[in-house]
Design a protein around this motif. Structure first.
Motif, PDB file in Angstrom:
ATOM      1  N   MET A 120      37.318  33.727  30.245  1.00 31.61           N
ATOM      2  CA  MET A 120      37.409  35.016  30.850  1.00 31.61           C
ATOM      3  C   MET A 120      36.777  35.041  32.233  1.00 31.61           C
ATOM      4  SD  MET A 120      38.887  37.451  29.426  1.00 31.61           S
ATOM      5  CE  MET A 120      39.307  38.365  28.051  1.00 31.61           C
ATOM      6  N   ASN A 121      35.733  34.266  32.419  1.00 34.83           N
ATOM      7  CA  ASN A 121      35.081  34.231  33.721  1.00 34.83           C
ATOM      8  C   ASN A 121      36.029  33.728  34.787  1.00 34.83           C
ATOM      9  OD1 ASN A 121      32.707  35.209  32.778  1.00 34.83           O
ATOM     10  ND2 ASN A 121      31.751  33.209  32.466  1.00 34.83           N
ATOM     11  N   ARG A 122      36.840  32.768  34.390  1.00 36.24           N
ATOM     12  CA  ARG A 122      37.801  32.207  35.348  1.00 36.24           C
ATOM     13  C   ARG A 122      38.820  33.270  35.768  1.00 36.24           C
ATOM     14  NH1 ARG A 122      40.162  26.231  34.736  1.00 36.24           N
ATOM     15  NH2 ARG A 122      39.650  25.844  36.868  1.00 36.24           N
ATOM     16  N   GLU A 123      39.303  34.075  34.803  1.00 33.62           N
ATOM     17  CA  GLU A 123      40.255  35.125  35.116  1.00 33.62           C
ATOM     18  C   GLU A 123      39.615  36.192  36.002  1.00 33.62           C
ATOM     19  OE1 GLU A 123      42.113  36.750  31.677  1.00 33.62           O
ATOM     20  OE2 GLU A 123      42.863  34.813  31.018  1.00 33.62           O
ATOM     21  N   SER A 124      38.400  36.593  35.678  1.00 35.59           N
ATOM     22  CA  SER A 124      37.751  37.614  36.483  1.00 35.59           C
ATOM     23  C   SER A 124      37.443  37.078  37.876  1.00 35.59           C
ATOM     24  CB  SER A 124      36.495  38.141  35.809  1.00 35.59           C
ATOM     25  OG  SER A 124      35.552  37.084  35.641  1.00 35.59           O
ATOM     26  N   ALA A 125      37.136  35.801  37.984  1.00 37.46           N
ATOM     27  CA  ALA A 125      36.908  35.201  39.301  1.00 37.46           C
ATOM     28  C   ALA A 125      38.218  35.177  40.079  1.00 37.46           C
ATOM     29  CB  ALA A 125      36.344  33.799  39.156  1.00 37.46           C
ATOM     30  N   GLY A 126      39.351  34.900  39.382  1.00 32.03           N
ATOM     31  CA  GLY A 126      40.662  34.903  40.023  1.00 32.03           C
ATOM     32  C   GLY A 126      41.033  36.295  40.489  1.00 32.03           C
ATOM     33  N   ASP A 127      40.775  37.280  39.662  1.00 34.45           N
ATOM     34  CA  ASP A 127      41.041  38.670  40.048  1.00 34.45           C
ATOM     35  C   ASP A 127      40.177  39.052  41.230  1.00 34.45           C
ATOM     36  OD1 ASP A 127      42.907  38.948  38.069  1.00 34.45           O
ATOM     37  OD2 ASP A 127      41.543  39.940  36.657  1.00 34.45           O
ATOM     38  N   SER A 128      38.955  38.610  41.211  1.00 35.39           N
ATOM     39  CA  SER A 128      38.040  38.935  42.282  1.00 35.39           C
ATOM     40  C   SER A 128      38.516  38.318  43.598  1.00 35.39           C
ATOM     41  CB  SER A 128      36.638  38.432  41.943  1.00 35.39           C
ATOM     42  OG  SER A 128      35.766  38.675  43.007  1.00 35.39           O
ATOM     43  N   ALA A 129      38.957  37.075  43.564  1.00 39.18           N
ATOM     44  CA  ALA A 129      39.471  36.416  44.768  1.00 39.18           C
ATOM     45  C   ALA A 129      40.742  37.105  45.243  1.00 39.18           C
ATOM     46  CB  ALA A 129      39.726  34.941  44.501  1.00 39.18           C
ATOM     47  N   LEU A 130      41.575  37.488  44.288  1.00 41.27           N
ATOM     48  CA  LEU A 130      42.808  38.189  44.637  1.00 41.27           C
ATOM     49  C   LEU A 130      42.496  39.558  45.238  1.00 41.27           C
ATOM     50  CD1 LEU A 130      45.885  38.213  44.587  1.00 41.27           C
ATOM     51  CD2 LEU A 130      45.755  39.137  42.272  1.00 41.27           C
ATOM     52  N   ASP A 131      41.534  40.249  44.645  1.00 43.10           N
ATOM     53  CA  ASP A 131      41.128  41.546  45.178  1.00 43.10           C
ATOM     54  C   ASP A 131      40.574  41.401  46.586  1.00 43.10           C
ATOM     55  OD1 ASP A 131      41.896  42.905  42.911  1.00 43.10           O
ATOM     56  OD2 ASP A 131      39.883  42.868  41.997  1.00 43.10           O
ATOM     57  N   ALA A 135      41.255  39.040  48.743  1.00 41.42           N
ATOM     58  CA  ALA A 135      42.356  38.708  49.657  1.00 41.42           C
ATOM     59  C   ALA A 135      43.174  39.949  49.978  1.00 41.42           C
ATOM     60  CB  ALA A 135      43.235  37.625  49.040  1.00 41.42           C
ATOM     61  N   ALA A 136      43.406  40.794  48.987  1.00 41.61           N
ATOM     62  CA  ALA A 136      44.157  42.031  49.203  1.00 41.61           C
ATOM     63  C   ALA A 136      43.402  42.951  50.150  1.00 41.61           C
ATOM     64  CB  ALA A 136      44.422  42.731  47.873  1.00 41.61           C
TER      65      ALA A 136
END
Length: 103
Positions: free
Chosen positions: A1-12, A14-15
């Motif tokens: 889950m940490n990996r997904e939240s880190a991915g969302d965070s990076a995506l956020d 970048a957005a």
């Protein structure tokens, strides 16, 4: 889950950076838009000049096509008149002969 939240965070992130860049671009364009039209030879004047030139060329082409159409129409009219005159001068026997041969 940490990996997904880190991915969302990076995506956020970048957005958000993209949103800021777009906002800055819009501000700069809005600031330059009045200048582009006000400057002699500005962007709007250049576009207007190009459009006027294209319109002039299109109108000249239209006139040339209208003249060519009128000439073609006159030539067809003369050809029709010549054919009608030739048919009117032909003796009736020659004109009706092909019909009697078919019967």
């Amino acid at each position: 889950m940490n990996r997904e939240s880190a991915g969302d965070s990076a995506l956020d992130q970048a957005a958000k950076r993209l949103d800021r860049a777009v906002a800055q671009l819009e501000q700069r364009l809005a600031a330059r838009a009045p200048q582009a039209g006000e400057e002699p030879g500005g962007l709007f004047d250049q576009d207007r000049a190009q459009l006027a030139d294209q319109l002039d060329r299109a109108r000249a082409r239209e006139r040339a096509l209208e003249e060519a159409g009128a000439e073609a129409s006159a030539a067809l009219g003369r050809a029709i008149a010549e054919i009608q005159a030739t048919l009117a001068q032909a003796p009736q026997d020659e004109v009706s002969a092909p019909e009697s041969e078919e019967a």
